[in-house]
Design a protein around this motif. Sequence first.
Motif, mmCIF file in Angstrom:
data_model
loop_
_atom_site.group_PDB
_atom_site.id
_atom_site.type_symbol
_atom_site.label_atom_id
_atom_site.label_comp_id
_atom_site.label_asym_id
_atom_site.label_seq_id
_atom_site.Cartn_x
_atom_site.Cartn_y
_atom_site.Cartn_z
ATOM 1 N N SER A 126 -1.120 10.465 -7.544
ATOM 2 C CA SER A 126 -1.647 9.371 -6.878
ATOM 3 C C SER A 126 -0.657 8.829 -5.855
ATOM 4 O O SER A 126 -1.237 7.532 -5.425
ATOM 5 C CB SER A 126 -1.890 8.152 -7.874
ATOM 6 N N LEU A 127 0.164 9.438 -5.272
ATOM 7 C CA LEU A 127 1.104 9.272 -4.348
ATOM 8 C C LEU A 127 0.351 9.014 -2.720
ATOM 9 O O LEU A 127 -0.374 9.863 -2.571
ATOM 10 C CB LEU A 127 2.028 10.084 -4.264
ATOM 11 N N GLU A 128 0.018 7.824 -2.280
ATOM 12 C CA GLU A 128 -0.342 7.750 -0.937
ATOM 13 C C GLU A 128 0.460 8.148 0.061
ATOM 14 O O GLU A 128 1.421 7.820 0.163
ATOM 15 C CB GLU A 128 -0.782 6.227 -0.822
ATOM 16 N N PRO A 129 -0.077 8.908 1.075
ATOM 17 C CA PRO A 129 0.511 9.415 2.393
ATOM 18 C C PRO A 129 0.884 8.225 3.045
ATOM 19 O O PRO A 129 0.225 7.234 3.411
ATOM 20 C CB PRO A 129 -0.386 10.232 3.296
ATOM 21 N N ILE A 130 2.205 8.069 3.638
ATOM 22 C CA ILE A 130 2.837 7.131 4.254
ATOM 23 C C ILE A 130 3.960 7.527 5.048
ATOM 24 O O ILE A 130 4.676 8.409 4.527
ATOM 25 C CB ILE A 130 3.086 5.814 3.460
ATOM 26 N N TYR A 168 15.582 -4.230 -0.777
ATOM 27 C CA TYR A 168 14.867 -5.214 -1.746
ATOM 28 C C TYR A 168 13.544 -5.297 -0.994
ATOM 29 O O TYR A 168 12.621 -5.112 -1.582
ATOM 30 C CB TYR A 168 15.555 -6.476 -2.166
ATOM 31 N N LYS A 169 13.500 -5.589 0.342
ATOM 32 C CA LYS A 169 12.416 -5.772 0.898
ATOM 33 C C LYS A 169 11.352 -4.487 0.830
ATOM 34 O O LYS A 169 10.263 -4.356 0.874
ATOM 35 C CB LYS A 169 12.266 -6.133 2.445
ATOM 36 N N PHE A 220 0.621 4.955 -7.806
ATOM 37 C CA PHE A 220 1.726 6.157 -8.021
ATOM 38 C C PHE A 220 2.670 5.430 -9.218
ATOM 39 O O PHE A 220 2.685 6.108 -10.223
ATOM 40 C CB PHE A 220 2.832 6.215 -6.788
ATOM 41 N N PHE A 221 2.821 4.428 -9.428
ATOM 42 C CA PHE A 221 3.808 3.723 -10.315
ATOM 43 C C PHE A 221 2.957 3.637 -11.805
ATOM 44 O O PHE A 221 3.467 3.591 -12.975
ATOM 45 C CB PHE A 221 4.324 2.177 -10.068
ATOM 46 N N GLU A 222 1.563 3.617 -11.681
ATOM 47 C CA GLU A 222 0.532 3.594 -12.769
ATOM 48 C C GLU A 222 0.340 4.905 -13.331
ATOM 49 O O GLU A 222 0.296 5.083 -14.477
ATOM 50 C CB GLU A 222 -0.520 2.601 -12.479
ATOM 51 N N LYS A 223 -0.012 5.803 -12.205
ATOM 52 C CA LYS A 223 -0.769 6.983 -12.673
ATOM 53 C C LYS A 223 0.247 8.385 -12.645
ATOM 54 O O LYS A 223 0.151 9.316 -13.251
ATOM 55 C CB LYS A 223 -1.932 7.187 -12.193
ATOM 56 N N GLY A 224 1.260 8.222 -11.624
ATOM 57 C CA GLY A 224 2.056 9.260 -11.569
ATOM 58 C C GLY A 224 1.948 9.901 -9.982
ATOM 59 O O GLY A 224 1.243 9.433 -9.192
ATOM 60 N N LEU A 229 6.339 -0.877 -3.816
ATOM 61 C CA LEU A 229 5.677 -1.359 -4.966
ATOM 62 C C LEU A 229 4.361 -1.731 -4.791
ATOM 63 O O LEU A 229 3.045 -1.289 -5.607
ATOM 64 C CB LEU A 229 6.336 -2.343 -5.955
ATOM 65 N N THR A 230 4.080 -2.226 -3.590
ATOM 66 C CA THR A 230 2.694 -2.661 -3.237
ATOM 67 C C THR A 230 1.956 -1.541 -2.865
ATOM 68 O O THR A 230 0.470 -1.399 -3.271
ATOM 69 C CB THR A 230 2.689 -3.733 -2.200
#
Length: 162
Positions: free
Chosen positions: A44-48, A24-25, A37-41, A31-32
């Motif tokens: 838009s995924l950020e490297p992490i 969950y955490k 990514f969740f809005e555009k696809g 999500l933050t």
Amino acid sequence: YFQDCLKDVMLLMYGIEQRDRTLYKLTRTLLTIQSDFFEKGMESLEPINLKDIAVLLDLHESTISRAIKNKYLKTPHGIYSFKSLFPKGIANKSGKKDSVMLIKQKIANYVDNEDKDSPLTDQQITEKLLQEDIKISRRTVAKYREALNILNSDKRIYLYRQ
């Protein structure tokens, strides 16, 4: 005997609850961080990486790795494995990381829009990326091009002339 069984059941239930809390955490944090990514696809995924998330959640990196193993997330853009939400990145000149997927997409776009009489070489693609502050080697461009199933410039010019 029953007390031992009860202890085992309680320990199992505690482990399941702990795993649920961790997942969950982790999901809330993703999500933050990956809100674009969740809005555009996918583009838009950020490297992490796992280590960054582990520090944020005050957990060990291996705990995060085990938590995301064989787990999937349904998004507006389809179903993705949690692992795919941790793309690798390459630092650009400004210090920001560009995802490998974004760089591959740029390479594919360059090839799609190239002059068919004079296809872009890996070195020319490298120079175009450098103009966009993405510094990667020619060999890396070749590796990404091959991963995209794009032939080299010599073979592409041969195909275009047929």
